[in-house]
Write a protein that holds these residues in place. Structure first.
Motif: not given
Length: 978
Positions: A279, A285, A288, A309, A312, A315, A318
């Motif tokens: 991912v 992203l 999420f 992750l 990312c 981001l 989360l």
């Protein structure tokens, strides 16, 4: 291809419009104005003949033809319906009516507007179906129909709108499937179907993946099925929102190929399996959100995707809480970029320590690790998170002290550390002067509530220090907390008086002080807290009178003053008019109040107090009077030894005749028979002695031991007075019309019958639809425990009931429980009660099969812990809905074992389904709170019903724990409501 029957008519309308020209538009606008019933902003005042219609407010015309090209009437507060004449505005390209209060059906005639490009009627009250002929508007690019009351199916004809870019129909009442024709919308970039009732599968949306769609929003429907395995082929997708549906299956590994994905929201579904470790390839992203699913296995390796992750870099949020993720938090958690602001890991099965690397996440504003199995101490470096506003670590196994570095978190306003095993002083956590919420409940904190820090925490709104080991007094500095909304310091070891300064915290609405050792009077200053809703000072040593000004607290919803030393007259106005929300039991010197409180009437002395001269006289004479009384008691005991107790009846109970009871019960008619027990029958009757409806228990004197139970019950009920013990009104010891001995007891009538009839309606011939909800069952359990606690610990001579069972618990009009049937009750001496021994049984094995403690069957003597065993079985019966003699309990299996085996796997599978049905409307969040409380309740029942006597819990401890569960559930539901 389907024939469009509207087309010839459309040509006719266009021809007419060209002929009439501008006049057609003017008349159409006037027709629309005529259906406007409310116009708060006076928009329609300009719609008159003194101006050209192109100058009317909200109307825009084309330059060339001076025809209406746009109606911009959004957010005008207009009320009314839309005239069908709107279909005559043949040059209309833009129709913006959103944020008004239009109602009725959306006119089909909109389908005549072939030039229409933009329609926005969001946030109105349109109803009926979506017009299918809107598909004729071939130039339509934007269609906003959300937040209305449209019903029926989504028209399949919408699939012909080849230029449509935006389709938003969320928050309506649409049903049925989604037509495959939507796959023809090759220009579609935004599709929002949220908050409808569309029971379709995601497979019906597959045809959308090859086109330009950038946003799919279909949350809060009834969508089901698996996420498509070729999800990554949706190459343009940016926002994917399908939360609050019924999707299942795994997250496809192809997800990582959706390179433009910014928001992935699948929350509140039934997604299973693992989060793909690739991912981290989603470079764009930003959010999420996979919380509230069935992801993870509870094992190590579940969190491997966290490391991925960290790649990312964009981001920001989360959220993985409310899943089954196991394993330890990886140290790579500290490698997230400084874009990460919110992290939700709560309600999983994560174990191990909180990595010290957490201190690297300098942009965090919200951190939640609650309800896991995290151990160790809180990292000192957590104080470096300077932007953190909310820190939630409750419900773990964290130990040690609160790190002093928390005082450095200059933006922290909400700190939740409850339900851990933290210890030491609490001063460091209170030194953060901007805290608004502080919850340190259910820990092992010791020491005092620090005065200095309290006085400086002026922004505190909610302070919960309950269920700790705090000592000393409540500091008067709480009066400085002008913003305080809720104060909970219950279940500690606090002493001293309730500070009068508490009345200066003018915003207080909830005060929980129960379960301490507070003394002194109730401060009348609390009567100045005009917004106070809940006051609980139960289980303390509070004395004096109830302040009169408590009657003026208009918003007070619940006041619990029980189990203190209060005296004097109970008020009768304000909240004190409602016995269901006022509790004063266990204050044996209170009097008056409304009749439902069942307190003795106040004498003149109790109202006026004892004069000073009389107090002095009593002070001089009392020692001599006590000596005389002691000698008299000794003399009377010696004199009465020769008299058989079976012949002595209570002299203080007014007797009635056999004839009185015969008339009251219509000759003991079978139509008035309401119960049959071991030693007699119970009839409903109407006694003509100001008692009204009564229950008459007629003893069957042919049954061995019946006479002894009559005397035992009379003696017991004469010696006790408690709101949860069945009140005896009178007795009859006489002969019937045939000269036979007759004995009966008369009780207050309990209109809702026995608890047994409510728990087992099918076995009692009762209405199968009636049942008790969770709150009712918990209240009944507390009331029965209160009665037993009174018998064991608050009577002059301890009393063992010896027959605790559901059929001996009776319910009055407001479902308040009373314990009855004292035919087997036994008085104990203080020394015997303390040592859990008793006199030899005089009526065989005392009790009822299923509820009898095992030691009685082996010849042991009755004891208070025998009652505790029976109560434990009863508690399990209340919440599982199963009798201890249920047919399923055979070959050694008992109700105790059945409940105990369920604990490790979750109790919802063994508790009464009828109770759960009653709670369904409260939603999942409330259900989580109920499940937690049910686990605690079953543990109490299991401990009470242990086979070994010394492993059982004392009834006073049972009562304390049940009160704590009720307090907890009340607060939980209050939070949900707010």
């Amino acid at each position: 291809m389907e024939t469009n029957h509207a087309f010839p008519y459309l040509l006719l309308r266009l021809s007419t419009a060209n002929t009439l020209g501008n006049e057609t538009d003017r008349l159409a606008l006037l027709a629309m104005r005529s259906l406007i019933t409310q116009d708060p902003l006076k928009v329609m005042t300009s719609w008159n003949d003194s101006h050209h219609f192109c100058e009317w407010e909200g109307v825009a015309c084309s330059r060339r033809h001076q025809r209406v090209a746009a109606l911009n009437l959004q957010s005008k507060g207009l009320v009314g319906s839309i005239s069908s004449h709107v279909g005559n505005l043949s040059f209309l390209r833009r129709l913006a009516l959103f944020n008004n209060r239009f109602h009725g059906e959306f006119p089909q005639e909109v389908g005549y507007l072939f030039r229409l490009e933009y329609v926005a009627v969001t946030n109105n009250s349109f109803e009926g179906i979506i017009p299918s002929n809107i598909s004729v508007c071939s130039n339509l690019r934007t269609l906003y129909l959300s937040s209305n009351s449209f019903v029926g199916k989504l028209p399949m004809e919408l699939g012909s709108l080849s230029k449509l870019v935006t389709l938003v129909i969320n928050d309506n009442n649409l049903i049925g499937g989604i037509s495959p024709s939507l796959g023809n919308l090759s220009s579609l970039e935004l599709l929002s179907l949220s908050d409808n009732s569309l029971p379709v599968t995601l497979g019906q949306l597959k045809s959308l993946r090859d086109f330009r769609i950038k946003i799919i929003s279909a949350d809060s429907n009834q969508l089901s099925g698996n996420l498509p395995s070729d999800f990554g082929l949706m190459s343009n997708i940016q926002l994917f929102l399908i939360g609050a549906n019924q999707f299942s299956g795994p997250i496809p590994t192809s997800l990582a190929n959706a390179s433009t994905l910014q928001l992935f929201d699948i929350q509140n579904n039934q997604i299973t399996g693992e989060v793909p470790v690739n991912v981290g390839k989603l470079k764009s992203l930003q959010r999420f959100l996979v919380h509230e699913n069935n992801l993870g296995s509870g094992m190590s390796g579940d969190l491997d995707f966290i490391t991925s992750l960290t790649n990312c870099s964009n981001l920001t949020i989360l959220s993985i809480d409310y899943n089954s993720f196991g394993g330890v938090l990886p140290v790579s958690i500290g490698n997230f970029s400084n874009q990460l602001m919110e992290m939700y890991f709560g309600n999983n099965q994560i174990f191990g320590n909180i990595p010290k690397e957490i201190e690297n996440l300098q942009s965090l504003t919200y951190l939640n690790f609650s309800a896991n199995f995290i151990t160790g101490s809180i990292p000192i470096g957590i104080g470096n998170l300077q932007n953190l506003g909310i820190l939630v670590l409750r419900g773990n196994r964290l130990s040690g002290q609160i790190p002093s570095s928390i005082r450095n978190m200059s933006r922290l306003f909400s700190l939740h550390l409850s339900d851990n095993i933290l210890e030491g002083p609490i001063a460091s956590s209170l030194e953060n002067h901007i805290l608004q919420t502080l919850d340190l409940s259910y820990n092992n904190f010791t020491g005092t509530i620090p005065k200095k820090e309290i006085s400086l925490s002026t922004r505190l709104i909610d302070l919960d220090l309950s269920h700790n080991l705090l000592s000393d007094s409540i500091p008067m500095e709480v009066g400085n907390l002008a913003s305080l909304h809720s104060l909970d310091v219950s279940e500690n070891n606090l002493t001293g008086e309730i500070p009068t300064a508490l009345g200066m915290s003018v915003s207080l609405e909830y005060i929980y002080l129960q379960g301490n050792f507070l003394q002194g009077h109730l401060p009348s200053s609390l009567g100045s807290l005009k917004g106070l809703q809940v006051l609980d000072v139960s289980r303390n040593n509070i004395s004096g009178e109830i302040p009169k000004n408590f009657e003026n607290l208009l918003f007070l919803k619940n006041v619990n003053l029980s189990l203190n030393n209060l005296e004097g007259e109970v008020p009768i106005t304000g909240i004190f008019r409602n016995a269901s929300v006022v509790s004063v039991f266990g204050n044996y010197r209170l009097c008056g109040g409304i009749a439902a409180l069942k307190l003795p009437k106040c004498s003149q002395s109790s109202k006026q107090g004892i004069p000073l001269a009389l107090k002095v006289t009593l002070g001089v004479l009392l020692p001599s009077l006590l000596m005389v009384a002691v000698l008299l008691v000794i003399f009377m005991k010696k004199k009465s030894k020769a008299k058989p107790p079976s012949e002595q009846l209570p002299a203080d109970l007014i007797r009635v005749s056999y004839n009185d009871l015969y008339k009251a019960t219509d000759g003991f008619s079978s139509t008035n028979l309401i119960g049959v027990g071991s030693y007699g029958s119970v009839y409903k009757g109407f006694l003509q002695q100001d008692e009204g409806l009564v229950a008459v228990k007629v003893l069957n004197l042919m049954e061995h031991g019946a006479s002894k139970t009559f005397v035992a019950e009379c003696e017991t009920l004469r010696a006790v007075r408690h709101r949860n013990l069945l009140k005896i009104l009178t007795v009859c010891s006489s002969v019937d019309f045939n000269g036979n001995d007759f004995k009966a007891l008369v009780f207050e009538f309990m209109p809702n019958g026995s608890l047994d009839s409510w728990l087992h309606p099918s076995l009692n011939g009762q209405d199968l639809t009636r049942s008790l909800n969770f709150s009712q069952r918990l209240n009944i359990a507390i009331e029965v425990a209160s009665a037993v606690d009174y018998l064991h610990n608050h009577c002059e001579t301890p009393i063992v009931h010896c027959d605790m069972k559901s059929s001996n618990v009776l319910l009055n009009n407001d479902m308040t429980a009373s314990v009855g049937d004292f035919g087997l009750a036994k008085f104990l001496s203080k020394s015997i009660s303390t040592s859990n021994k008793s006199e030899t049984n005089s009526i065989g094995v005392r009790g009822t099969i299923g509820y009898i403690p095992p030691e009685y069957g082996m010849g042991a003597e009755v004891s208070t812990l025998g009652d505790v065993y029976s109560y434990g079985v009863l508690l399990l019966e209340i919440f599982t809905g199963k009798r201890p003699t249920d047919h399923m309990f055979k070959e050694g299996l008992t109700l105790h074992d059945f409940s105990k085996m369920a604990l490790p796997h979750g109790v919802m599978g063994v508790v009464d389904k009828c109770m759960l049905d009653e709670e369904t409307h409260k939603g999942a969040s409330s259900s989580n709170g109920i499940e937690e409380c049910l686990s605690s309740i079953l543990r109490i029942g299991i401990t009470c019903s242990e086979e070994l006597v010394n492993e059982r819990m004392d009834i006073s401890n049972v009562l304390r724990q049940l009160h704590s569960i009720k307090d907890r559930m009340t607060k939980y539901e209050t939070i949900l409501i707010e």
